[in-house]
Design a protein around this motif. Sequence first.
Motif, PDB file in Angstrom:
ATOM      1  N   ILE A 196       0.629  -1.123   0.103  1.00  0.00           N
ATOM      2  CA  ILE A 196       0.152   0.036  -0.042  1.00  0.00           C
ATOM      3  C   ILE A 196       0.796   1.301   0.015  1.00  0.00           C
ATOM      4  CG2 ILE A 196      -1.471   1.369   1.386  1.00  0.00           C
ATOM      5  CD1 ILE A 196      -2.693  -1.190   2.273  1.00  0.00           C
ATOM      6  N   HIS A 197       1.855   1.241   0.799  1.00  0.00           N
ATOM      7  CA  HIS A 197       2.646   2.552   0.831  1.00  0.00           C
ATOM      8  C   HIS A 197       3.615   2.717  -0.438  1.00  0.00           C
ATOM      9  CE1 HIS A 197       2.588   2.350   5.670  1.00  0.00           C
ATOM     10  NE2 HIS A 197       1.573   2.801   5.000  1.00  0.00           N
ATOM     11  N   ALA A 198       3.812   1.619  -1.098  1.00  0.00           N
ATOM     12  CA  ALA A 198       4.655   1.692  -2.180  1.00  0.00           C
ATOM     13  C   ALA A 198       3.819   2.095  -3.443  1.00  0.00           C
ATOM     14  CB  ALA A 198       5.368   0.041  -2.685  1.00  0.00           C
ATOM     15  N   ILE A 199       2.771   1.600  -3.512  1.00  0.00           N
ATOM     16  CA  ILE A 199       1.775   2.008  -4.672  1.00  0.00           C
ATOM     17  C   ILE A 199       1.465   3.677  -4.291  1.00  0.00           C
ATOM     18  CG2 ILE A 199      -0.554   1.741  -5.440  1.00  0.00           C
ATOM     19  CD1 ILE A 199       1.237  -0.509  -6.367  1.00  0.00           C
ATOM     20  N   TRP A 200       1.342   4.133  -3.213  1.00  0.00           N
ATOM     21  CA  TRP A 200       1.053   5.404  -3.004  1.00  0.00           C
ATOM     22  C   TRP A 200       2.284   6.263  -3.529  1.00  0.00           C
ATOM     23  CZ3 TRP A 200      -2.976   8.086  -1.834  1.00  0.00           C
ATOM     24  CH2 TRP A 200      -2.696   9.599  -1.224  1.00  0.00           C
ATOM     25  N   GLU A 201       3.254   5.799  -3.500  1.00  0.00           N
ATOM     26  CA  GLU A 201       4.475   6.533  -4.116  1.00  0.00           C
ATOM     27  C   GLU A 201       4.755   6.341  -5.413  1.00  0.00           C
ATOM     28  OE1 GLU A 201       6.099   8.889  -2.374  1.00  0.00           O
ATOM     29  OE2 GLU A 201       4.987   8.495  -0.797  1.00  0.00           O
TER      30      GLU A 201
END
Length: 326
Positions: free
Chosen positions: A298-303
């Motif tokens: 989730i954190h990766a996709i946000w970036e």
Amino acid sequence: MALDRFGRRIHYLRISLTDHCNLRCVYCMPEHMVFRPTADLLQDEEILKLVRVFASLGFDKIRLTGGEPTVRAHVVDIVRGIAATPGIRSLSMTSNGVNFARLAAQLAEAGLQRVNFSLDTLDPEKFRQLTRRGFIEDVWAGIYAAEQVGLKPIKINAVVMRDYNDSDIIDLARLTFDHPWQVRFIEMMPFAGATEFQEMQGMQEEEIKTRIEAALGPLLPLNGSQLDGEARLYGLPAAKGTLGFISTVSKPFCASCTRARLTSDGFLRLCLLREQEVDLLNPLRAGASLADLQQLIIHAIWEKPWGHRLAQRAIALNRVMSEIGG
């Protein structure tokens, strides 16, 4: 649901099953490519576990790539496991076709739905030159086997290279007169490994279309001029099939991107043409929980970046194409 900071819902995962390949295409990798040891790659159960994690986050579309996915041991079992994963509605593959004839029926039975074939020329001698090995007859056998077992629609991807296969554009387009296939012309993208060749020999969509129309007649826009995945679709008069143009360089489609990539060594790559990646393999092997892996993703996709920066000559140099999976 996995959203990036631009509001795009990312739900399409391209999984590289291996960086290994049975060809050495001139635009993809060096002739004497050194591949990663098998132990450094995601193992079968690790792939299936990560697919379950991605599915739990709303990823519902999977494409299996390589290197060449059919050289992966147990590829049929991997397909079967992914197809059985709750939430996965679309499962396809991109292949060079060399091994496909002997696997087509097994892959279809296991749950594969569609396949794209990479074929840059119809000339047997030129095929040998471009791929540095392999025989085009094997690719044709793979294409017809896929069609016979219902892995349709058949799509054929051709990367267009000036002075290498640009003279094949018309013959490739003519395939759509006799077959209900989608022949897709792909602009060559610069990567590590063959960067100078890729930049110097690339051809863009407008020139390719101009050549086709001069030889075969007007190209008629299809699909309301909307993208079909990555491709803009056109038809030739009286053709059974369609032509697609994937023009990442001249007409980027970043605004509609819904894709992320899982490399064969377990990194989540957020854009094909950017170097930004997040390691999933080591946390997975260190015992990360489902919740931990979900948060990493989730954190990766946000970036995820908005798109490539080829216009600013920002070229991804940390991997060659075969290590990413296209």
